[in-house]
Scaffold this active site. Structure first.
Site, PDB file in Angstrom:
ATOM      1  N   ASP A 161      -6.812  16.656   4.346  1.00 57.00           N
ATOM      2  CA  ASP A 161      -6.052  15.430   4.059  1.00 57.00           C
ATOM      3  C   ASP A 161      -5.805  14.648   5.348  1.00 57.00           C
ATOM      4  O   ASP A 161      -5.941  13.426   5.359  1.00 57.00           O
ATOM      5  CB  ASP A 161      -4.710  15.758   3.378  1.00 57.00           C
ATOM      6  CG  ASP A 161      -3.846  14.507   3.271  1.00 57.00           C
ATOM      7  OD1 ASP A 161      -4.290  13.562   2.602  1.00 57.00           O
ATOM      8  OD2 ASP A 161      -2.771  14.443   3.901  1.00 57.00           O
ATOM      9  N   ARG A 168      -8.728   6.639   5.644  1.00 59.26           N
ATOM     10  CA  ARG A 168      -8.252   5.739   4.578  1.00 59.26           C
ATOM     11  C   ARG A 168      -7.412   4.621   5.165  1.00 59.26           C
ATOM     12  O   ARG A 168      -7.464   3.479   4.727  1.00 59.26           O
ATOM     13  CB  ARG A 168      -7.409   6.524   3.563  1.00 59.26           C
ATOM     14  CG  ARG A 168      -8.242   7.403   2.641  1.00 59.26           C
ATOM     15  CD  ARG A 168      -7.358   8.360   1.884  1.00 59.26           C
ATOM     16  NE  ARG A 168      -6.396   7.675   1.052  1.00 59.26           N
ATOM     17  CZ  ARG A 168      -5.205   8.180   0.694  1.00 59.26           C
ATOM     18  NH1 ARG A 168      -4.844   9.385   1.093  1.00 59.26           N
ATOM     19  NH2 ARG A 168      -4.392   7.502  -0.068  1.00 59.26           N
ATOM     20  N   LYS A 187      -0.120  18.536   0.435  1.00 60.19           N
ATOM     21  CA  LYS A 187       0.749  18.833   1.586  1.00 60.19           C
ATOM     22  C   LYS A 187       1.982  19.615   1.153  1.00 60.19           C
ATOM     23  O   LYS A 187       2.449  20.505   1.855  1.00 60.19           O
ATOM     24  CB  LYS A 187       1.165  17.534   2.283  1.00 60.19           C
ATOM     25  CG  LYS A 187       0.051  17.016   3.179  1.00 60.19           C
ATOM     26  CD  LYS A 187       0.465  15.789   3.961  1.00 60.19           C
ATOM     27  CE  LYS A 187       0.615  14.577   3.076  1.00 60.19           C
ATOM     28  NZ  LYS A 187       0.236  13.320   3.639  1.00 60.19           N
TER      29      LYS A 187
HETATM   30  N1  URA Z   1       1.781   9.358   1.648  1.00 63.93           N
HETATM   31  C1  URA Z   1       0.914  10.399   1.817  1.00 63.93           C
HETATM   32  O1  URA Z   1       1.281  11.470   2.309  1.00 63.93           O
HETATM   33  N2  URA Z   1      -0.373  10.235   1.437  1.00 63.93           N
HETATM   34  C2  URA Z   1      -0.820   9.086   0.875  1.00 63.93           C
HETATM   35  O2  URA Z   1      -1.980   9.014   0.537  1.00 63.93           O
HETATM   36  C3  URA Z   1       0.087   8.010   0.704  1.00 63.93           C
HETATM   37  C4  URA Z   1       1.396   8.174   1.087  1.00 63.93           C
END
Ligand code: URA
Length: 440
Positions: A161, A168, A187
């Site tokens: 991530d 992203r 997470k």
């Molecule tokens: N917060 C996150 O942890 N991930 C996202 O993709 C968007 C907001």
């Protein structure tokens, strides 16, 4: 199987198999997928979406791309809450000590601000000496000893991530429901939470601009959580205007402390009570939302929640005197009053413009690692629904040298007025407990 075929398939809107997603993430982790191919896949996902099976597989792959924490040997439930990001959102600073004071174990890893949203970790650094860089070992130890730890997201947890989020952020592919769901839920699972409460923000100051999209994101997170064996509750809350009255790092810590003293703004207090009550019900510490709220009000009025914050600050080597003396935090050179240009009722208080104003003063960063000014920010004296007369205060800017004129102009632009009374903006748009629908 190869990466080009995977991109092409998603571009045409065809669902991936679990094997394809596993192949993709394994190759991302081993560095074999260049950023341009991963970006193309992310854009295809933004345009074509992922179904629930694909989103669940992706979430699980993120979780298992790194270490996972396990608190199952602890006495008491480990809880976590996460917000999808907004302006003036300091709920973690209030809620974590409140829940800790109610006897729950709070293990919370947070991020830094990027883009228009602020980050809890930057806010904590407004407290002199506060150490946000806990090792995984110290983080777990602190959850065991004082029942509460707030640290910066580490590279060991859900690293896939971390890699994908960074890309992203610079390819306009953040605002995708399945990508946000996989990022947030992975997470929370990797950090060992047994009870997860998500605050899904909706409005101009949030990634989800419409209520329909926010509800869809909330549903996706709950469903992915369920499929991966975690109970997730969601609260969808309004982010068309900033939360609370303070935006900026020192200012938000001050407002959070005031809220723990029982003197916080109504919207911030209400949101913390709601998120907290949901968490207490899910952790079986309260039989209903009402009783959960009563417990939380009790830890505020008795001072136990504030004591918990003091314990947290002390344990993480911060200067605990800030609780009584806010001037120990970084202060600006100047405070500028902004007054209403007209009389009427506030009908709009644009979260994005206010965030842009605070950023122009130096409180935000455009790229990772940039230094920020913790002392600057804005205090709002009026919000949606409030009456104001020409020349009365709308806001106060806390400034140093940078961006004064731009910030002043943005704050004036952020406000729109109506000659007719305007009702207050509803704060909680939707609330789902992990097992059933709760009535508001
Ligand atoms: N917060 C996150 O942890 N991930 C996202 O993709 C968007 C907001």
């Amino acid at each position: 199987m190869n990466i080009i075929e995977i991109i092409y398939k998603k571009r045409r809107g065809i669902a991936h198999s679990e094997e394809e997603l596993t192949y993709l993430i394994e190759n991302v982790m081993s560095g074999k997928v260049p950023d341009y191919q991963l970006s193309a896949w992310l854009m295809a996902v933004c345009c074509q979406g992922l179904n629930l099976d694909e989103t669940t597989w992706l979430t699980d792959l993120y979780v298992h791309s790194g270490q996972t924490l396990d608190f199952s040997d602890l006495d008491g439930m480990v809880v976590d809450k996460h917000s999808t990001g907004g302006v003036g959102d300091k709920t973690t600073l209030v809620l974590a000590p409140m829940l800790g004071a109610c006897g729950l174990k709070v293990a919370k890893l947070s991020g830094r601000g990027l883009g228009f949203t602020g980050g809890t970790i930057d806010k904590l650094e407004a407290i002199p000496g506060f150490n946000v860089n806990l090792s995984v070992k110290d983080f777990c130890e602190q959850v065991k000893t004082i029942g509460l730890a707030l640290g910066a997201q580490t590279a060991e947890l859900a690293p896939a991530d971390g890699k994908i989020y960074a890309l992203r952020d610079v390819t306009a592919t953040v605002a995708s429901i399945p990508l946000i769901a996989a990022s947030v839920v992975s997470k929370k699972i990797a950090a060992g939470a047994q009870v997860i409460t998500l605050d899904i923000k909706v409005g101009e100051g949030a990634f989800m601009k419409s209520l329909e999209d926010a509800k869809d994101l909330a549903y996706t997170c709950r469903e992915v959580g369920k499929r991966l064996g975690r109970s997730i509750s969601t609260v969808t809350s309004f982010m068309g205007q900033p939360l609370g009255n303070a935006i900026g790092h020192t200012l938000e810590v001050m407002e959070a402390i005031e809220t723990l003293k029982g003197k916080g703004p109504q919207d911030l207090t209400e949101l913390c009570l709601t998120l907290g009550a949901v968490t207490l019900v899910d952790a079986q510490k309260a039989p209903s939302l009402e009783q959960g709220k009563s417990l939380l009000k009790e830890v505020i009025s008795s001072g136990k929640a504030l004591d918990k914050l003091a314990e947290l600050i002390e344990t993480q080597h911060g200067d605990v005197r800030v609780i009584e003396d806010y001037t120990l935090m970084s202060q600006p050179k100047q405070k500028i009053k902004i007054v209403a240009p007209t009389s009427g009722f506030v009908q709009h208080c644009d979260a994005l413009k206010i965030a842009a104003a605070v950023k122009s003063l130096g409180a935000g960063r455009l790229s990772k690692g940039e230094p920020i000014d913790l002392s600057v920010g804005v205090i709002l004296h009026r919000k949606i629904g409030d009456a104001v007369k020409t020349g009365e205060p709308l806001a106060e800017l806390w400034v140093n040298e940078k961006g004064k004129a731009e910030a002043e102009a943005l704050i004036i632009e952020a406000f729109e007025f109506s000659s007719q009374p305007i009702s207050k903006a509803p704060l909680i748009e939707e609330l789902y407990l992990s097992h059933d629908l709760a009535t508001l």
